[in-house]
Write an enzyme that holds these catalytic residues in place. Sequence first.
Site, mmCIF file in Angstrom:
data_model
loop_
_atom_site.group_PDB
_atom_site.id
_atom_site.type_symbol
_atom_site.label_atom_id
_atom_site.label_comp_id
_atom_site.label_asym_id
_atom_site.label_seq_id
_atom_site.Cartn_x
_atom_site.Cartn_y
_atom_site.Cartn_z
ATOM 1 N N TYR A 168 0.838 -1.203 0.000
ATOM 2 C CA TYR A 168 0.000 0.000 0.000
ATOM 3 C C TYR A 168 0.876 1.257 0.000
ATOM 4 O O TYR A 168 0.642 2.191 -0.786
ATOM 5 C CB TYR A 168 -0.926 0.017 1.218
ATOM 6 C CG TYR A 168 -1.664 1.325 1.346
ATOM 7 C CD1 TYR A 168 -2.738 1.630 0.503
ATOM 8 C CD2 TYR A 168 -1.255 2.291 2.272
ATOM 9 C CE1 TYR A 168 -3.387 2.853 0.587
ATOM 10 C CE2 TYR A 168 -1.897 3.520 2.359
ATOM 11 C CZ TYR A 168 -2.965 3.794 1.517
ATOM 12 O OH TYR A 168 -3.599 5.010 1.595
ATOM 13 N N ARG A 212 1.782 8.985 12.603
ATOM 14 C CA ARG A 212 1.397 10.266 13.210
ATOM 15 C C ARG A 212 -0.113 10.515 13.139
ATOM 16 O O ARG A 212 -0.706 11.088 14.056
ATOM 17 C CB ARG A 212 2.133 11.401 12.497
ATOM 18 C CG ARG A 212 1.876 12.796 13.023
ATOM 19 C CD ARG A 212 2.272 13.828 11.995
ATOM 20 N NE ARG A 212 1.490 13.695 10.770
ATOM 21 C CZ ARG A 212 1.848 14.204 9.599
ATOM 22 N NH1 ARG A 212 2.978 14.868 9.484
ATOM 23 N NH2 ARG A 212 1.081 14.055 8.533
ATOM 24 N N ARG A 225 -10.522 5.188 8.464
ATOM 25 C CA ARG A 225 -9.507 4.776 7.497
ATOM 26 C C ARG A 225 -8.434 4.041 8.287
ATOM 27 O O ARG A 225 -7.874 4.578 9.237
ATOM 28 C CB ARG A 225 -8.930 6.006 6.782
ATOM 29 C CG ARG A 225 -9.993 6.789 6.055
ATOM 30 C CD ARG A 225 -9.501 8.134 5.562
ATOM 31 N NE ARG A 225 -8.515 7.987 4.521
ATOM 32 C CZ ARG A 225 -7.364 8.644 4.497
ATOM 33 N NH1 ARG A 225 -7.032 9.461 5.460
ATOM 34 N NH2 ARG A 225 -6.518 8.472 3.504
ATOM 35 N N PHE A 285 15.513 19.588 -1.619
ATOM 36 C CA PHE A 285 14.128 19.181 -1.871
ATOM 37 C C PHE A 285 13.868 17.780 -1.318
ATOM 38 O O PHE A 285 12.813 17.517 -0.739
ATOM 39 C CB PHE A 285 13.876 19.218 -3.380
ATOM 40 C CG PHE A 285 12.537 18.678 -3.797
ATOM 41 C CD1 PHE A 285 11.406 19.482 -3.760
ATOM 42 C CD2 PHE A 285 12.409 17.369 -4.228
ATOM 43 C CE1 PHE A 285 10.172 18.980 -4.135
ATOM 44 C CE2 PHE A 285 11.185 16.863 -4.608
ATOM 45 C CZ PHE A 285 10.060 17.667 -4.561
#
Length: 411
Positions: A168, A212, A225, A285
């Site tokens: 997933y 989290r 969920r 980044f």
Amino acid sequence: MGSLGALLRHPDDVYPLIKLKMAARNAEKRIPPEPHWGFCYSMLHKVSRSFALVIQQLGPDLRDAVCIFYLVLRALDTIEDDTSILTDVKVPILKEFYRHMYNPEWHFSCGTKDYKVLMDQFHHVSTAFLELGKGYQEAIEDITKRMGAGMAKFICKEVETVDDYDEYCHYVAGLVGLGLSKLFHASGSEDLASDSLSNSMGLFLQKTNIIRDYLEDINEIPKSRMFWPREIWSKYVNKLEDLKYEENSVKAVQCLNDMVTNALLHMEDCLKYMSALRHPAIFRFCAIPQVMAIGTLAMCYNNIEVFRGVVKMRRGLTAKVIDRTNTMADVYGAFFDFSCMLKSKVDDNDPNAKKTLSRLETIQKTCRDSGTLNKRKSYVLKNGSNNSALIILFIILAIIFAYLSANRLHK
């Protein structure tokens, strides 16, 4: 800016916070004039302010490609996240979403707040996508197609095993890592990274978010969920939602620590990936979110507050990470310091203590072997000093800055 109490405890947060605020304002001033690009960059600032700041440092072509890639995947994620959409409606949209990027007329109303605006006016994103170079378009289409199919699969499938969990996370985040590696390569700035390392970059971030966001996800209306794998949580409770109840606090923290220990598996791959990057802006980044992730895991580990509310790094520390993550030496230092913080919280009686410590020691050894740890000043761990004069100076500067900013707004 950060609370006064936090600034008093951490006066060296003030300068990075001021720099971050100024950078955010400057980035917002650089919104392109074209309506579709203006919408895309404005929306980027609304759905991910910290991401928008870092992306602005990339070269123009790559910056546009990454902006559109992010918004396309954010739109796809908005469809997946909206639990009010019926499954027989959601699954076909997820599978076919990659085709809609080529249709400037397409939009789909779902989500809330800024995400609803993104979906209602998705034609701006499609228009911008069609202006990207062919190599960028192909990379974004490929990843979006694979991600949509994977999301559709897990709409109809529970996350039962750890293998399911990894699969997933691959679909929703590992593929983002693969896609970014393709975009970096298409820009001519980087070699094409291996799929396994790119995947780990995404999995580390996604698993951190899943850990989290336990309470937010489990309390989702109209339907919970659930992303924590049954193979892990069933060792501690009968139902995943049981972890949020006070009577299960001990078991909940043990389960949380098990989840964090699983996420630590990806750290070494992440360091390998980042150490191979050449372009400074691309490095920042990639590196800033990874440092934020290990920092967030350090905050969450052994912390019952994960099941009571939101656990995250203080704003001042976040500002420091953004300001001071510039080289691989900075990353090694931050990973080492946050792993020390996490290690100090390990209870020998925790069922996974040995496994957790082993993984932390492995990553600390990698950081030590880099030979860079003695060349930097830690901004993560407290050094025990508390200079009251410095505190007063920083607070005065913060007040002056706030006053000047307020005056500019009223002119």
